[in-house]
Scaffold this motif. Structure first.
Motif, short mmCIF file in Angstrom:
data_model
loop_
_atom_site.label_atom_id
_atom_site.label_comp_id
_atom_site.label_asym_id
_atom_site.label_seq_id
_atom_site.Cartn_x
_atom_site.Cartn_y
_atom_site.Cartn_z
N ASP A 42 0.94 -1.12 0.08
CA ASP A 42 0.15 0.02 -0.02
C ASP A 42 0.89 1.37 0.04
O ASP A 42 0.33 2.42 0.07
N HIS A 43 2.00 1.26 -0.08
CA HIS A 43 3.00 2.35 -0.02
C HIS A 43 3.81 2.54 -1.37
O HIS A 43 4.13 1.48 -1.87
N VAL A 44 4.26 3.80 -1.47
CA VAL A 44 5.35 4.18 -2.44
C VAL A 44 6.68 3.55 -1.95
O VAL A 44 6.98 4.03 -1.24
N ILE A 45 7.31 2.99 -3.15
CA ILE A 45 8.71 2.58 -2.71
C ILE A 45 9.50 3.15 -3.73
O ILE A 45 9.16 3.51 -4.69
N GLN A 46 10.82 3.14 -3.45
CA GLN A 46 11.98 3.61 -4.26
C GLN A 46 12.99 2.63 -4.17
O GLN A 46 13.53 1.90 -2.94
N LEU A 47 13.53 1.96 -5.22
CA LEU A 47 14.65 1.00 -5.33
C LEU A 47 16.05 1.82 -5.01
O LEU A 47 16.19 2.64 -6.10
N LYS A 48 16.72 1.64 -4.13
CA LYS A 48 17.94 2.48 -3.97
C LYS A 48 19.28 1.69 -4.31
O LYS A 48 19.92 2.52 -5.15
N ARG A 49 19.42 0.49 -4.22
CA ARG A 49 20.52 -0.18 -4.29
C ARG A 49 20.22 -1.77 -4.78
O ARG A 49 19.19 -2.30 -4.46
N ARG A 50 21.19 -2.36 -5.35
CA ARG A 50 20.96 -3.96 -5.64
C ARG A 50 22.57 -4.58 -5.38
O ARG A 50 23.66 -3.82 -5.05
N GLN A 51 22.25 -5.86 -4.89
CA GLN A 51 23.35 -6.66 -4.75
C GLN A 51 23.19 -8.10 -5.29
O GLN A 51 22.04 -8.70 -5.24
N TRP A 52 24.05 -8.51 -6.10
CA TRP A 52 23.90 -9.78 -7.05
C TRP A 52 24.98 -11.01 -6.47
O TRP A 52 26.22 -10.27 -6.20
N PHE A 53 24.69 -11.97 -6.41
CA PHE A 53 25.76 -12.97 -6.09
C PHE A 53 25.59 -13.94 -7.28
O PHE A 53 24.72 -14.51 -7.60
N ILE A 54 26.82 -14.14 -8.06
CA ILE A 54 26.78 -14.73 -9.15
C ILE A 54 27.79 -16.06 -9.26
O ILE A 54 28.92 -15.79 -8.69
N PRO A 78 2.02 1.92 -5.31
CA PRO A 78 1.28 0.74 -5.24
C PRO A 78 0.42 0.36 -6.48
O PRO A 78 -0.27 0.96 -7.04
N GLY A 79 0.36 -0.95 -6.58
CA GLY A 79 -0.23 -1.58 -7.78
C GLY A 79 0.36 -1.49 -9.07
O GLY A 79 0.09 -1.81 -10.19
N SER A 80 1.60 -0.92 -9.19
CA SER A 80 2.51 -0.67 -10.45
C SER A 80 3.63 -1.56 -10.31
O SER A 80 4.08 -2.40 -9.23
N ASN A 100 19.84 -9.08 -3.74
CA ASN A 100 18.36 -8.38 -3.09
C ASN A 100 18.65 -7.02 -3.40
O ASN A 100 19.59 -6.45 -4.13
N TYR A 101 17.45 -6.43 -3.20
CA TYR A 101 17.39 -4.95 -3.55
C TYR A 101 17.29 -4.16 -2.27
O TYR A 101 16.38 -4.73 -1.31
N LEU A 102 17.74 -2.84 -1.86
CA LEU A 102 17.59 -2.25 -0.86
C LEU A 102 16.23 -1.43 -1.42
O LEU A 102 16.68 -0.37 -2.13
N MET A 103 15.17 -1.43 -0.79
CA MET A 103 14.23 -0.31 -0.97
C MET A 103 13.82 0.81 -0.19
O MET A 103 14.21 0.25 1.31
N GLN A 104 13.30 1.71 -0.27
CA GLN A 104 12.89 2.64 0.60
C GLN A 104 11.39 3.01 0.44
O GLN A 104 11.03 3.30 -0.58
N LEU A 105 10.69 2.90 1.75
CA LEU A 105 9.49 3.82 1.97
C LEU A 105 9.33 5.08 1.61
O LEU A 105 10.17 5.74 2.53
N MET A 106 8.78 5.61 0.87
CA MET A 106 8.72 7.19 0.63
C MET A 106 8.11 7.72 1.43
O MET A 106 8.32 8.93 1.73
N VAL A 107 7.24 7.23 2.34
CA VAL A 107 6.32 8.06 3.43
C VAL A 107 7.07 8.44 4.61
O VAL A 107 7.13 9.48 5.12
N ASP A 108 8.39 7.40 4.91
CA ASP A 108 9.13 7.86 6.09
C ASP A 108 10.63 7.42 5.71
O ASP A 108 11.35 7.56 7.01
N ASN A 109 10.78 7.13 4.85
CA ASN A 109 12.48 6.98 4.55
C ASN A 109 12.85 5.59 4.95
O ASN A 109 14.01 5.42 5.26
N THR A 110 11.95 4.84 5.56
CA THR A 110 12.50 3.52 6.11
C THR A 110 13.03 2.75 5.11
O THR A 110 12.39 2.42 3.95
#
Length: 128
Positions: A42-54, A78-80, A100-110
């Motif tokens: 239900d929250h807007v998110i932003q993808l900040k970083r990525r980490q790959w293991f190959i 949300p829904g997108s 993994n991706y490091l995501m951030q909730l836009m509402v409170d920067n968590t």
């Protein structure tokens, strides 16, 4: 297709061997992968970083880490969803990736981690 859901974020991965960009004699096998990141929360998110293991099938492993994906840090409503295509070179004709991706909730920067499910990279002739 491989899929996983973490904290309301669905990650789907499809792979394709890239014969035109590979060179068997030089032990370079190129695989493209399409990632779809769907925001089921239900929250807007932003993808900040990525980490790959190959992982190559010869036991070699690498870690790749950095900001965003293919030069962007997408904001996903949300829904997108956000999709992108990238590629990976292996020194063997089989291997796998996860991460993994490091995501951030836009509402409170968590910030929170979203797992990228492990997916196999296998040249088609190995599947016969």
């Amino acid at each position: 297709m491989v899929t996983a859901i973490t904290n309301g974020i669905k990650i789907s991965v499809e792979t394709a061997y890239q014969d035109d960009f590979s060179n068997h004699d030089q032990q370079r096998f190129t695989f493209a992968y399409r990632i779809n990141i769907e925001n089921l929360s239900d929250h807007v998110i932003q993808l900040k970083r990525r980490q790959w293991f190959i992982f190559d099938s010869n036991g070699t492993q690498r870690e790749v880490e950095g900001e965003g994906v293919v030069g962007v840090q997408p904001v996903i409503e949300p829904g997108s969803y956000h999709s992108y295509v990238s590629a990976c070179n292996l020194s063997t004709d089989m291997g796998s990736m996860s991460g993994n991706y490091l995501m951030q909730l836009m509402v409170d920067n968590t910030e929170f981690i979203v797992e990228i499910p492990e997916f196999e990279l296998i040249v088609p002739y190995r599947l016969n």
